[in-house]
Design an enzyme around this catalytic site. Structure first.
Site, short mmCIF file in Angstrom:
data_model
loop_
_atom_site.label_atom_id
_atom_site.label_comp_id
_atom_site.label_asym_id
_atom_site.label_seq_id
_atom_site.Cartn_x
_atom_site.Cartn_y
_atom_site.Cartn_z
N TYR A 85 32.19 -31.39 -15.67
CA TYR A 85 31.66 -32.41 -14.76
C TYR A 85 31.20 -31.76 -13.46
O TYR A 85 30.09 -32.02 -12.98
CB TYR A 85 32.72 -33.47 -14.49
CG TYR A 85 32.29 -34.50 -13.47
CD1 TYR A 85 31.42 -35.53 -13.82
CD2 TYR A 85 32.76 -34.45 -12.16
CE1 TYR A 85 31.03 -36.47 -12.89
CE2 TYR A 85 32.38 -35.39 -11.23
CZ TYR A 85 31.51 -36.40 -11.59
OH TYR A 85 31.11 -37.34 -10.66
N SER A 99 28.30 -35.07 -6.47
CA SER A 99 29.71 -35.37 -6.31
C SER A 99 30.34 -34.28 -5.46
O SER A 99 29.86 -33.15 -5.44
CB SER A 99 30.39 -35.39 -7.68
OG SER A 99 31.80 -35.42 -7.56
#
Length: 191
Positions: A161, A148
């Site tokens: 995350y 990501s």
């Protein structure tokens, strides 16, 4: 049998985790359009079956499997089953992942464990299980790991995350160096 020019990836075998929705589903559709036989895995097997319908409509062999990537033993069994029933994959897309927003101090231990077990351990387990098969086969291949932009963009609300995806990015870059001599490419995608 297809008529017309051969497809760019015709005859290649691709495995996609998290294929029931989002990036995994769209990746499966694109690989099917390019002529790959696709093996679709997801913890939500009904969603993977929905993806399979459209892949089959593109004229390629398509199979679905129930898989929880947070279970390393299950990933190893899945890789063995794929090899036994389909052969060694040419392309593996370790896409399965979850999000966790909020402060680091607010996350429970269970949320932390689940996030890292799926986002990082799942990618590592899939890369190891299928990477070993590719090395043994000796003709190369490609592993794609979904990270990501959060992997290199700090955020006060995505700390855990971001850490899980930074782990995926660094692992992928390291694995790329390790597998290069075997003609196995490793790519980290950071949407």
């Amino acid at each position: 049998r297809r008529l017309g020019p051969p497809l760019p990836l015709g005859g290649k075998l691709a495995v996609i985790t998290g294929a029931g929705s989002g990036i995994g589903r769209e990746t499966a559709f694109r690989l099917a359009e390019l002529g790959c036989e696709v093996v679709l895995a997801d913890i939500d097997v009904a969603a993977a079956e929905e993806t399979a319908v459209e892949c089959k409509a593109k004229g390629v062999l398509t199979s679905t499997y129930d898989l929880d990537v947070s279970d390393t033993a299950a990933v190893v069994r899945f890789a063995e089953q794929v090899r036994a029933q389909h052969g060694v994959p040419d392309i593996v897309v370790n896409n399965a992942g979850i999000a966790l927003a909020g402060g680091v101090l607010d996350a429970s231990d269970a949320e932390f464990d689940r996030l890292f077990d799926i986002n990082l351990r799942g990618v590592i387990s899939g890369s190891r299980a299928f990477g070993s098969q590719m090395v043994e086969r000796g003709v190369g291949g490609h592993i794609v790991n979904l990270a990501s932009a959060a992997a290199f963009t700090p955020s006060r609300d995505l700390g855990l995350y971001a850490a899980s995806k930074a782990g995926v990015l660094m692992f992928s870059e390291s694995l790329r160096a390790e597998l290069a001599e075997h003609r196995i490419g490793v790519t980290a995608i950071c949407p």
